[in-house]
Design a protein around this motif. Structure first.
Motif, mmCIF file in Angstrom:
data_model
loop_
_atom_site.group_PDB
_atom_site.id
_atom_site.type_symbol
_atom_site.label_atom_id
_atom_site.label_comp_id
_atom_site.label_asym_id
_atom_site.label_seq_id
_atom_site.Cartn_x
_atom_site.Cartn_y
_atom_site.Cartn_z
ATOM 1 N N THR A 238 1.107 -1.017 0.220
ATOM 2 C CA THR A 238 -0.204 -0.344 0.246
ATOM 3 C C THR A 238 0.966 1.731 -0.189
ATOM 4 O OG1 THR A 238 -0.045 -0.324 2.720
ATOM 5 C CG2 THR A 238 -2.125 -1.556 1.178
ATOM 6 N N SER A 239 0.319 2.644 -0.106
ATOM 7 C CA SER A 239 0.907 3.291 -0.526
ATOM 8 C C SER A 239 2.305 4.265 0.791
ATOM 9 C CB SER A 239 0.420 4.951 -0.039
ATOM 10 O OG SER A 239 -0.866 4.745 0.608
ATOM 11 N N SER B 66 4.394 1.702 2.826
ATOM 12 C CA SER B 66 4.523 0.265 2.345
ATOM 13 C C SER B 66 6.002 0.102 2.636
ATOM 14 C CB SER B 66 4.200 -0.328 1.556
ATOM 15 O OG SER B 66 4.326 -1.466 1.033
ATOM 16 N N ASP C 168 1.721 3.056 -6.400
ATOM 17 C CA ASP C 168 0.328 2.487 -6.819
ATOM 18 C C ASP C 168 0.221 1.316 -8.274
ATOM 19 O OD1 ASP C 168 -1.383 4.223 -4.717
ATOM 20 O OD2 ASP C 168 -0.771 6.690 -6.342
ATOM 21 N N ASN D 271 0.756 -1.034 -6.657
ATOM 22 C CA ASN D 271 -0.438 -1.931 -5.340
ATOM 23 C C ASN D 271 -1.572 -2.417 -6.168
ATOM 24 O OD1 ASN D 271 0.882 -0.684 -2.963
ATOM 25 N ND2 ASN D 271 -0.325 0.941 -3.288
ATOM 26 N N ASN E 298 -1.340 -6.212 5.378
ATOM 27 C CA ASN E 298 -1.629 -5.214 4.819
ATOM 28 C C ASN E 298 -2.526 -3.947 5.274
ATOM 29 O OD1 ASN E 298 -0.499 -5.294 2.341
ATOM 30 N ND2 ASN E 298 -2.516 -6.537 1.427
ATOM 31 N N SER E 299 -3.473 -4.377 6.060
ATOM 32 C CA SER E 299 -4.309 -4.151 6.759
ATOM 33 C C SER E 299 -3.466 -2.509 8.192
ATOM 34 C CB SER E 299 -5.509 -4.453 7.931
ATOM 35 O OG SER E 299 -5.766 -5.065 7.698
ATOM 36 N N LYS F 94 -0.787 -0.387 5.530
ATOM 37 C CA LYS F 94 -2.267 1.122 4.979
ATOM 38 C C LYS F 94 -2.374 1.832 5.736
ATOM 39 C CE LYS F 94 -6.901 -1.081 5.013
ATOM 40 N NZ LYS F 94 -8.114 -1.268 4.793
#
Length: 310
Positions: free
Chosen positions: A14-15, A17, A46, A49, A306-307, A310
């Motif tokens: 994610t952005s 990361s 991006d 991702n 990922n949670s 991000k």
């Protein structure tokens, strides 16, 4: 379990990361990237991702198409097929977000574009072939040619799928160095940098283990090799779990529980892993149920990771 499925479950960065080792950034920044700053770095992230999300979604969709095609070919030739596999429409929203390959990839941009264009073309071709096969089966045209067309379409789909998997794998490999460097720039002064880097070490080790298990699932179980990889992973999980999440910026206070959740799911993966090793010792091979449980546990760790980032 196809190798492609493991690859498609690669980290969906994610952005905010993960990063490469800091000592490598200058070399990567100068030789791999042509970054003009945070905007270029974010464009690369991006793309990373969106492509990985697309690749994961598309791979699963194509797996279901391949199962349908196998069943269709069998049924068209008169073999007994109790129920045709269900193929749900692809929900690949990430693919539509990709407009082009960012210029920040520098000298690798052309090579990435070439593989991405193959991926795109094969993705479209497979959908067309699938629709053609569905029409053929629904109209029961196989009663006229004894399933000859079903066989031909199935072979076409398999050929196109392999080309898509190969091109997708190539894109994943080629964008990684640039993405690592871009993420280093984005995370340079980030308050959670220590925890994100440490968590990446866990995921890298986990991915390495998955790759070994995937290869051994298709062949003979090598207990010594697997145990060594397990021990490496257990060590990184333990190191990450011992970190005291102490980020002073209040806007990241809620990340503490997500960091702890990630470590718990990683520990649960180790539990599942030990069971797989124990079972495989007795049979000399990794079972279907064992690899499925590992896949499911991997998904939990990945989602938790990922949670957190991000």
């Amino acid at each position: 379990m196809r190798k492609i499925i493991v690859l498609a479950m690669a980290l969906a960065f994610t952005s905010v990361s993960v990063v490469s080792c800091k000592k490598d950034i200058s070399k990567l920044g100068n030789s791999v990237l042509n970054l003009g700053g945070a905007d270029d770095a974010n464009a690369i992230i991006d793309f990373n991702n969106n492509f990985l999300d697309s690749y994961k979604s598309t791979s699963r969709h194509i797996e279901s198409i391949l199962k349908y095609a196998d069943a269709a070919s069998a049924k068209a030739k008169g073999e007994k097929v109790t129920m045709m596999p269900i193929v749900i429409s692809s929900m690949d929203f990430a693919f539509g977000k990709i407009k082009d390959v960012p210029s920040g990839f520098g000298k690798d941009k052309a090579a990435i574009e070439a593989d991405f264009n193959i991926y795109k073309a094969k993705k479209e071709n497979i959908e067309k072939k699938f629709e053609e096969l569905k029409s053929y089966m629904n109209s029961e045209d196989y009663k006229d040619d004894k399933g000859a067309k079903a066989d031909a379409i199935t072979k076409d789909i398999e050929t196109e799928a392999q080309a898509l998997f190969t091109s997708g794998e190539n894109v994943v490999a080629k964008i990684k160095p640039g993405t690592d460097a871009a993420e280093e720039i984005v995370l340079k002064d980030h308050p959670m940098k220590e925890y994100i880097i440490s968590s990446k070490n866990v995921m890298n080790s986990l991915d390495s283990n998955i790759d070994v298990l995937d290869k051994q699932y298709s062949g003979k179980f090598n207990e010594a090799e697997v145990q060594k990889k397990y021990d490496e992973l257990a060590k990184t999980v333990e190191a990450n779990s011992k970190l005291d999440f102490n980020v002073k910026d209040p806007q990241y206070s809620y990340k503490k529980s997500q960091f702890e959740s990630f470590n718990k799911t990683a520990s649960s993966f180790l539990d599942t892993y030990r069971k797989l090793i124990r079972d495989a010792k007795g049979t000399g091979k990794i079972s279907d149920s064992g690899i499925q449980q590992i896949d499911s546990s991997y998904e939990s760790v990945l989602n938790s990771y990922n949670s957190f980032v991000k």
